[in-house]
Scaffold this active site. Sequence first.
Site, short mmCIF file in Angstrom:
data_model
loop_
_atom_site.label_atom_id
_atom_site.label_comp_id
_atom_site.label_asym_id
_atom_site.label_seq_id
_atom_site.Cartn_x
_atom_site.Cartn_y
_atom_site.Cartn_z
N TYR A 56 -25.48 111.43 -20.48
CA TYR A 56 -24.40 110.46 -20.36
C TYR A 56 -25.00 109.09 -20.08
O TYR A 56 -25.56 108.87 -19.00
CB TYR A 56 -23.45 110.83 -19.23
CG TYR A 56 -22.63 112.07 -19.43
CD1 TYR A 56 -22.51 112.68 -20.68
CD2 TYR A 56 -21.94 112.65 -18.37
CE1 TYR A 56 -21.75 113.83 -20.85
CE2 TYR A 56 -21.16 113.79 -18.53
CZ TYR A 56 -21.07 114.38 -19.77
OH TYR A 56 -20.31 115.51 -19.94
N LEU A 206 -6.58 116.23 -20.00
CA LEU A 206 -5.67 115.20 -20.52
C LEU A 206 -6.04 114.83 -21.95
O LEU A 206 -5.58 113.81 -22.47
CB LEU A 206 -5.69 113.96 -19.62
CG LEU A 206 -5.22 114.19 -18.18
CD1 LEU A 206 -5.31 112.90 -17.38
CD2 LEU A 206 -3.79 114.75 -18.15
N ARG A 208 -8.72 113.64 -23.33
CA ARG A 208 -9.36 112.32 -23.41
C ARG A 208 -8.34 111.19 -23.33
O ARG A 208 -8.48 110.15 -23.97
CB ARG A 208 -10.20 112.21 -24.68
CG ARG A 208 -11.22 113.35 -24.78
CD ARG A 208 -12.09 113.26 -26.00
NE ARG A 208 -12.89 114.48 -26.15
CZ ARG A 208 -14.01 114.75 -25.50
NH1 ARG A 208 -14.48 113.88 -24.64
NH2 ARG A 208 -14.66 115.87 -25.71
N GLY A 209 -7.31 111.41 -22.52
CA GLY A 209 -6.29 110.40 -22.29
C GLY A 209 -5.10 110.51 -23.21
O GLY A 209 -4.05 109.88 -22.96
N SER A 212 -2.10 111.76 -21.36
CA SER A 212 -2.02 111.22 -20.00
C SER A 212 -0.71 110.49 -19.74
O SER A 212 -0.34 110.24 -18.59
CB SER A 212 -3.17 110.25 -19.75
OG SER A 212 -3.04 109.09 -20.55
#
Length: 330
Positions: A56, A206, A208-209, A212
Amino acid sequence: MQTYRLGKSGPDVSAIGLGCMGMSGMYGPADRAESIATIHAALDAGVNLLDTGDFYGMGHNEMLIGEALKGRRREDAVISVKFGALRDPASGWSGIDARPSAVKNFLAYTLQRLGVDYIDIYRPARLDPNVPIEDTVGAIADMVKAGYVRHIGLSEVGADTIRRAAAVAPIVDLQIEYSLISRGIEEKILPTTRELGISITAYGVLSRGLISGHWQKGQAAAGDFRTHSPRFQEANIEQNLALVEKLRAIAEAKSVSVAQIAIAWVAAKGKDIVPIIGARRRDRLTEALGSRAVDLSAEDFAAIERAVPKDAAVGGRYPEHMLQHMDSER
């Protein structure tokens, strides 16, 4: 914060974990100070499970977590690290290396970047097609014996690989995507982990949003993974966001947010499932923690199922060329 034991012999972890990937650029620029403040807020709230990967930000994420943990008691954090993904100077992806010698090499750099003398849970990010899982797990088991690793985990592998790995050494958890719109584990993988006493640490709860309640069409900026994600593409996004609006009606009736409903749904699927929330801001973390107070009744589950049936989302959870190399998709 309620805690659960990972697997039969793993660490006790908070009922929600903090996924730190988004703090190192996968979803566009992140604020370093806010990222560290979010990690601090999570720890202060009793969230002890911090998830990262050595790839990352090409090590940036580990160094960020290491900075956030300075002055904190090491035992207050359960650090989960994925390794093996290969990057290039242009931030591209060039495969997986899970050879025993590579395991020890990656681990050495991870310990240095985090500034710790052991990793709580160490796992290959994906199955290396050129290395038997037995060899990879055996190498991590050697590091457990040497004291550099406490527990062994897996990530995005299928039922057969899970069984083979568990025959070599105790596996405490499988990290894999699981959400209202990504339920692929339910057929074979989840029954296998439950048979073997292995927990699930669920990322992407979620999506990746997407689910959400905050995502809007065209929101992804340059450098954001979602610009390449099938579910966010022009052909799919409107249909997927329509599912979110149906979920919003259920959330509003309960006076909670869409994200809280989605997280609570995953958490309610079993005490062996720990949602990992990819919050990189304190307000999003606070919202996620509020899901712990959401009580879903049988009627709620039925309403959610009508709103977002299994396989209702359009588009794969990863681009097709990436799914082809994921053992969990076979």
